[in-house]
Design a protein around this motif. Sequence first.
Motif, mmCIF file in Angstrom:
data_model
loop_
_atom_site.group_PDB
_atom_site.id
_atom_site.type_symbol
_atom_site.label_atom_id
_atom_site.label_comp_id
_atom_site.label_asym_id
_atom_site.label_seq_id
_atom_site.Cartn_x
_atom_site.Cartn_y
_atom_site.Cartn_z
ATOM 1 N N MET A 121 13.124 -7.094 -28.477
ATOM 2 C CA MET A 121 11.677 -6.866 -28.493
ATOM 3 C C MET A 121 11.282 -6.066 -27.245
ATOM 4 O O MET A 121 11.697 -6.392 -26.137
ATOM 5 N N ALA A 122 10.481 -5.027 -27.464
ATOM 6 C CA ALA A 122 10.056 -4.194 -26.349
ATOM 7 C C ALA A 122 9.112 -4.967 -25.440
ATOM 8 O O ALA A 122 8.297 -5.768 -25.906
ATOM 9 N N SER A 123 9.243 -4.739 -24.149
ATOM 10 C CA SER A 123 8.363 -5.411 -23.203
ATOM 11 C C SER A 123 6.973 -4.810 -23.287
ATOM 12 O O SER A 123 6.805 -3.618 -23.589
ATOM 13 N N PRO A 124 5.918 -5.610 -23.044
ATOM 14 C CA PRO A 124 4.553 -5.088 -23.140
ATOM 15 C C PRO A 124 4.284 -4.026 -22.078
ATOM 16 O O PRO A 124 4.855 -4.059 -20.977
ATOM 17 N N ALA A 125 3.417 -3.088 -22.418
ATOM 18 C CA ALA A 125 3.062 -2.033 -21.466
ATOM 19 C C ALA A 125 2.313 -2.648 -20.290
ATOM 20 O O ALA A 125 1.527 -3.584 -20.464
ATOM 21 N N PRO A 126 2.554 -2.151 -19.084
ATOM 22 C CA PRO A 126 1.859 -2.707 -17.918
ATOM 23 C C PRO A 126 0.365 -2.424 -17.969
ATOM 24 O O PRO A 126 -0.081 -1.427 -18.543
ATOM 25 N N THR A 127 -0.409 -3.328 -17.408
ATOM 26 C CA THR A 127 -1.847 -3.155 -17.297
ATOM 27 C C THR A 127 -2.177 -2.751 -15.867
ATOM 28 O O THR A 127 -1.798 -3.443 -14.921
ATOM 29 N N TYR A 128 -2.877 -1.630 -15.712
ATOM 30 C CA TYR A 128 -3.167 -1.109 -14.385
ATOM 31 C C TYR A 128 -4.617 -1.393 -13.994
ATOM 32 O O TYR A 128 -5.516 -1.420 -14.840
ATOM 33 N N THR A 129 -4.816 -1.595 -12.703
ATOM 34 C CA THR A 129 -6.151 -1.764 -12.143
ATOM 35 C C THR A 129 -6.411 -0.648 -11.143
ATOM 36 O O THR A 129 -5.518 0.152 -10.820
ATOM 37 N N LEU A 130 -7.619 -0.593 -10.635
ATOM 38 C CA LEU A 130 -7.997 0.471 -9.706
ATOM 39 C C LEU A 130 -7.087 0.514 -8.485
ATOM 40 O O LEU A 130 -6.690 1.589 -8.026
ATOM 41 N N SER A 131 -6.725 -0.630 -7.978
ATOM 42 C CA SER A 131 -5.908 -0.690 -6.762
ATOM 43 C C SER A 131 -4.543 -0.048 -6.950
ATOM 44 O O SER A 131 -3.912 0.385 -5.974
ATOM 45 N N ASP A 132 -4.071 0.021 -8.179
ATOM 46 C CA ASP A 132 -2.756 0.610 -8.442
ATOM 47 C C ASP A 132 -2.733 2.112 -8.177
ATOM 48 O O ASP A 132 -1.647 2.706 -8.087
ATOM 49 N N PHE A 133 -3.898 2.726 -8.045
ATOM 50 C CA PHE A 133 -3.966 4.173 -7.853
ATOM 51 C C PHE A 133 -4.427 4.539 -6.442
ATOM 52 O O PHE A 133 -4.851 5.663 -6.189
ATOM 53 N N ASP A 134 -4.296 3.582 -5.547
ATOM 54 C CA ASP A 134 -4.634 3.822 -4.156
ATOM 55 C C ASP A 134 -3.380 4.235 -3.380
ATOM 56 O O ASP A 134 -2.264 3.871 -3.752
ATOM 57 N N PHE A 135 -3.560 5.014 -2.337
ATOM 58 C CA PHE A 135 -2.449 5.359 -1.451
ATOM 59 C C PHE A 135 -3.022 5.822 -0.116
ATOM 60 O O PHE A 135 -4.180 6.234 -0.027
ATOM 61 N N GLU A 136 -2.205 5.725 0.916
ATOM 62 C CA GLU A 136 -2.616 6.140 2.260
ATOM 63 C C GLU A 136 -2.319 7.622 2.446
ATOM 64 O O GLU A 136 -1.178 8.059 2.268
ATOM 65 N N LEU A 137 -3.346 8.375 2.793
ATOM 66 C CA LEU A 137 -3.187 9.812 3.012
ATOM 67 C C LEU A 137 -3.620 10.175 4.428
ATOM 68 O O LEU A 137 -4.791 9.964 4.787
ATOM 69 N N PRO A 138 -2.736 10.718 5.247
ATOM 70 C CA PRO A 138 -3.146 11.160 6.582
ATOM 71 C C PRO A 138 -4.242 12.227 6.480
ATOM 72 O O PRO A 138 -4.094 13.209 5.731
ATOM 73 N N PRO A 139 -5.352 12.050 7.179
ATOM 74 C CA PRO A 139 -6.456 13.031 7.092
ATOM 75 C C PRO A 139 -6.022 14.465 7.376
ATOM 76 O O PRO A 139 -6.601 15.406 6.830
ATOM 77 N N ALA A 140 -4.992 14.632 8.201
ATOM 78 C CA ALA A 140 -4.542 15.985 8.539
ATOM 79 C C ALA A 140 -3.997 16.738 7.337
ATOM 80 O O ALA A 140 -3.872 17.971 7.375
ATOM 81 N N LEU A 141 -3.659 16.026 6.244
ATOM 82 C CA LEU A 141 -3.111 16.686 5.057
ATOM 83 C C LEU A 141 -4.198 17.156 4.089
ATOM 84 O O LEU A 141 -3.886 17.779 3.076
#
Length: 363
Positions: free
Chosen positions: A1-21
């Motif tokens: 049986m295939a595993s269920p698809a993951p459920t994503y929340t807003l926090s999953d699309f966060d990341f740290e970006l150095p302002p200089a970039l």
Amino acid sequence: MASPAPTYTLSDFDFELPPALIAQHPTPERSASRLLDGRTACPADRIFRDLPALLDPGDLLVFNDTQVLRARIFGEKASGGRLELLIERVLDAQQVVAHMKVSKKPAPGARLHLAGGAAGGGFDAILLGRWPDADGPLFRLALHAPDGATPWELMQRHGHLPLPPYIERQQAGGQDPDAAEDAERYQTVFAARPGAVAAPTAALHFDPPVLDALQARGVQRASVTLHVGAGTFQPVKTENLAEHRMHSEWYDIPAATLAALERCRQRGGRVVAVGTTTVRTLESWARSGQAQGDTRIFITPGFEFQVADLLLTNFHLPKSTLMMLVSAFAGYDQVRQLYAHAIAARYRFFSYGDAMLLQRQRP
């Protein structure tokens, strides 16, 4: 049986970006920006002018040919309080829809003096109310110019380029100067249909030499139009993605482009979407069957793409709907790895930043 698809929340699309970039200026040459080839598990660092060698004869590049308006206009209320309009859409020869930045929102019927007002070489506007309804985020206004100029003409005379909020171009009074580099470079070389308040940034890297090289390689071209709205910069505020209300944008796919898409499929070529706005346009048509209209399509992981095979895109804001779209297209884990690589390799981010090439993940 295939595993269920993951459920994503807003926090999953966060990341740290150095302002200089965060790129504050474009590269000296459009096609001199970097290109991260992220089609496989091992990304390759390239230059954008390498793109033609990465595509095959018979592939079809689909561009968004929208043109950015000089849609940012400064003015004041009758009381003297300062305000700023960002015209999002022209409804007819007089009425527009706009975002309004002001300390206290004026009531319907209020007269606003823009660019000095009618008595000072500018024009006036009457606030008609909220749009599209009483709870809408935008305002509907009727513009009144002494010489009867249209909204398009008034923006051209008195407006400023609506640069993204993360590009700092400030002078006294907080107004954006119209730098020559922005007038030229915050617009694609094939912009043809006025109506956007933000550029389709993945297309900013194309210049005539690259377009010529693509043609020589046998890569075909077609265009769609999606007038990018200011909502593209609005953050998602709900942790539960299903609660987010997507902004509306107008799109159009010409009959010639529909025919080009069909020919591409018949010859076994790949559809290469230039930018997330092109993806949203193509997938809106695929789902609705409508070649023209308004779309609120919200693409998150689990979305079943029907048109685009490859995606050329810039690097996007954390927690943005665009970050969710590219994760849906290439796979969440793949995109996280590509962003980590880009940060470590000091790629430039956002509108004036670098680009990456993604391949659609298959089920």
